[in-house]
Design a protein around this motif. Structure first.
Motif, PDB file in Angstrom:
ATOM      1  N   ALA A  59       9.241   8.644   3.195  1.00  0.00           N
ATOM      2  CA  ALA A  59      10.151   9.645   2.637  1.00  0.00           C
ATOM      3  C   ALA A  59       9.458  11.003   2.640  1.00  0.00           C
ATOM      4  O   ALA A  59       8.258  11.098   2.409  1.00  0.00           O
ATOM      5  N   ASP A  60      10.234  12.026   2.917  1.00  0.00           N
ATOM      6  CA  ASP A  60       9.772  13.408   2.822  1.00  0.00           C
ATOM      7  C   ASP A  60      10.683  14.087   1.814  1.00  0.00           C
ATOM      8  O   ASP A  60      11.815  14.430   2.127  1.00  0.00           O
ATOM      9  N   VAL A  61      10.201  14.254   0.603  1.00  0.00           N
ATOM     10  CA  VAL A  61      11.036  14.812  -0.461  1.00  0.00           C
ATOM     11  C   VAL A  61      10.764  16.288  -0.702  1.00  0.00           C
ATOM     12  O   VAL A  61      11.371  16.898  -1.570  1.00  0.00           O
ATOM     13  N   GLY A  62       9.843  16.870   0.076  1.00  0.00           N
ATOM     14  CA  GLY A  62       9.536  18.291  -0.064  1.00  0.00           C
ATOM     15  C   GLY A  62      10.588  19.144   0.621  1.00  0.00           C
ATOM     16  O   GLY A  62      11.475  18.640   1.315  1.00  0.00           O
ATOM     17  N   PRO A  63      10.494  20.447   0.457  1.00  0.00           N
ATOM     18  CA  PRO A  63      11.460  21.343   1.097  1.00  0.00           C
ATOM     19  C   PRO A  63      11.340  21.296   2.612  1.00  0.00           C
ATOM     20  O   PRO A  63      10.281  21.018   3.151  1.00  0.00           O
ATOM     21  N   ARG A  64      12.430  21.541   3.277  1.00  0.00           N
ATOM     22  CA  ARG A  64      12.451  21.550   4.752  1.00  0.00           C
ATOM     23  C   ARG A  64      12.177  22.965   5.240  1.00  0.00           C
ATOM     24  O   ARG A  64      13.056  23.802   5.270  1.00  0.00           O
ATOM     25  N   PRO A 112       5.286  21.986  -4.518  1.00  0.00           N
ATOM     26  CA  PRO A 112       4.922  21.356  -3.243  1.00  0.00           C
ATOM     27  C   PRO A 112       5.686  21.939  -2.054  1.00  0.00           C
ATOM     28  O   PRO A 112       6.910  22.070  -2.091  1.00  0.00           O
ATOM     29  N   ILE A 113       4.943  22.295  -1.030  1.00  0.00           N
ATOM     30  CA  ILE A 113       5.521  22.709   0.241  1.00  0.00           C
ATOM     31  C   ILE A 113       5.876  21.455   1.029  1.00  0.00           C
ATOM     32  O   ILE A 113       6.913  21.380   1.669  1.00  0.00           O
ATOM     33  N   HIS A 114       4.980  20.473   0.995  1.00  0.00           N
ATOM     34  CA  HIS A 114       5.214  19.159   1.579  1.00  0.00           C
ATOM     35  C   HIS A 114       5.000  18.135   0.482  1.00  0.00           C
ATOM     36  O   HIS A 114       4.092  18.279  -0.331  1.00  0.00           O
ATOM     37  N   ASP A 115       5.832  17.104   0.472  1.00  0.00           N
ATOM     38  CA  ASP A 115       5.680  15.986  -0.469  1.00  0.00           C
ATOM     39  C   ASP A 115       6.169  14.746   0.268  1.00  0.00           C
ATOM     40  O   ASP A 115       7.360  14.476   0.317  1.00  0.00           O
ATOM     41  N   MET A 116       5.226  14.030   0.884  1.00  0.00           N
ATOM     42  CA  MET A 116       5.574  12.914   1.763  1.00  0.00           C
ATOM     43  C   MET A 116       4.963  11.625   1.232  1.00  0.00           C
ATOM     44  O   MET A 116       3.830  11.623   0.754  1.00  0.00           O
ATOM     45  N   ILE A 151       0.874  -1.169   0.000  1.00  0.00           N
ATOM     46  CA  ILE A 151       0.000   0.000   0.000  1.00  0.00           C
ATOM     47  C   ILE A 151       0.908   1.215   0.000  1.00  0.00           C
ATOM     48  O   ILE A 151       1.792   1.332   0.851  1.00  0.00           O
ATOM     49  N   GLU A 152       0.733   2.072  -0.975  1.00  0.00           N
ATOM     50  CA  GLU A 152       1.529   3.299  -1.073  1.00  0.00           C
ATOM     51  C   GLU A 152       0.616   4.494  -0.869  1.00  0.00           C
ATOM     52  O   GLU A 152      -0.502   4.525  -1.380  1.00  0.00           O
ATOM     53  N   GLY A 153       1.106   5.471  -0.129  1.00  0.00           N
ATOM     54  CA  GLY A 153       0.367   6.707   0.077  1.00  0.00           C
ATOM     55  C   GLY A 153       1.277   7.903  -0.141  1.00  0.00           C
ATOM     56  O   GLY A 153       2.476   7.832   0.119  1.00  0.00           O
ATOM     57  N   ARG A 154       0.688   8.979  -0.621  1.00  0.00           N
ATOM     58  CA  ARG A 154       1.449  10.214  -0.851  1.00  0.00           C
ATOM     59  C   ARG A 154       0.577  11.405  -0.494  1.00  0.00           C
ATOM     60  O   ARG A 154      -0.602  11.461  -0.852  1.00  0.00           O
ATOM     61  N   VAL A 155       1.169  12.358   0.228  1.00  0.00           N
ATOM     62  CA  VAL A 155       0.488  13.598   0.594  1.00  0.00           C
ATOM     63  C   VAL A 155       1.315  14.755   0.056  1.00  0.00           C
ATOM     64  O   VAL A 155       2.520  14.827   0.305  1.00  0.00           O
ATOM     65  N   THR A 156       0.674  15.646  -0.693  1.00  0.00           N
ATOM     66  CA  THR A 156       1.352  16.858  -1.161  1.00  0.00           C
ATOM     67  C   THR A 156       0.507  18.066  -0.782  1.00  0.00           C
ATOM     68  O   THR A 156      -0.720  18.020  -0.815  1.00  0.00           O
ATOM     69  N   ASP A 157       1.196  19.127  -0.402  1.00  0.00           N
ATOM     70  CA  ASP A 157       0.560  20.410  -0.094  1.00  0.00           C
ATOM     71  C   ASP A 157       1.137  21.459  -1.032  1.00  0.00           C
ATOM     72  O   ASP A 157       2.361  21.541  -1.191  1.00  0.00           O
ATOM     73  N   THR A 158       0.271  22.257  -1.622  1.00  0.00           N
ATOM     74  CA  THR A 158       0.705  23.353  -2.481  1.00  0.00           C
ATOM     75  C   THR A 158      -0.088  24.608  -2.142  1.00  0.00           C
ATOM     76  O   THR A 158      -1.184  24.539  -1.581  1.00  0.00           O
ATOM     77  N   LYS A 159       0.483  25.736  -2.491  1.00  0.00           N
ATOM     78  CA  LYS A 159      -0.209  27.028  -2.376  1.00  0.00           C
ATOM     79  C   LYS A 159      -0.565  27.496  -3.789  1.00  0.00           C
ATOM     80  O   LYS A 159       0.113  27.161  -4.758  1.00  0.00           O
ATOM     81  N   THR A 160      -1.612  28.275  -3.886  1.00  0.00           N
ATOM     82  CA  THR A 160      -2.037  28.795  -5.193  1.00  0.00           C
ATOM     83  C   THR A 160      -1.418  30.154  -5.489  1.00  0.00           C
ATOM     84  O   THR A 160      -1.724  30.760  -6.503  1.00  0.00           O
TER      85      THR A 160
END
Length: 90
Positions: free
Chosen positions: A78-83, A56-60, A30-39
């Motif tokens: 994995a957290d590949v988004g910016p810190r 992406p602000i967050h990409d986990m 089972i794979e899951g991914r969460v991304t957050d972006t601003k407009t």
């Protein structure tokens, strides 16, 4: 959900994607991914240049491997988004 009757401006988008797989060894992934972006562009403290809208602000991501009895055999994340500290994103 019905369309609102008042005009709105989207500011933030969180996308959650989940996928399930049967593996050739009989286990399941089972794979899951969460991304957050601003407009809109944001200017986090400590950055020389703004982050453009849509980046992406967050990409986990997380991957879970279970057997047919749902015994967890492996987990990877994995957290590949910016810190960026949480308070800088408001």
């Amino acid at each position: 959900m019905t369309q609102p009757t008042i005009q709105r401006e989207e500011l933030h988008r969180r996308t959650i994607e989940m996928r399930g797989y049967r593996r050739s060894d009989g286990d399941y992934e089972i794979e899951g991914r969460v991304t957050d972006t601003k407009t809109h562009p944001i200017q986090p403290q400590g950055r020389d240049t703004p982050m453009p809208a849509g980046v992406p602000i967050h990409d986990m991501s997380v991957r879970l491997v279970v057997d047919a009895s749902l015994v967890v055999k492996d987990v990877a994340a994995a957290d590949v988004g910016p810190r960026l500290p949480r308070h800088q994103l408001l």
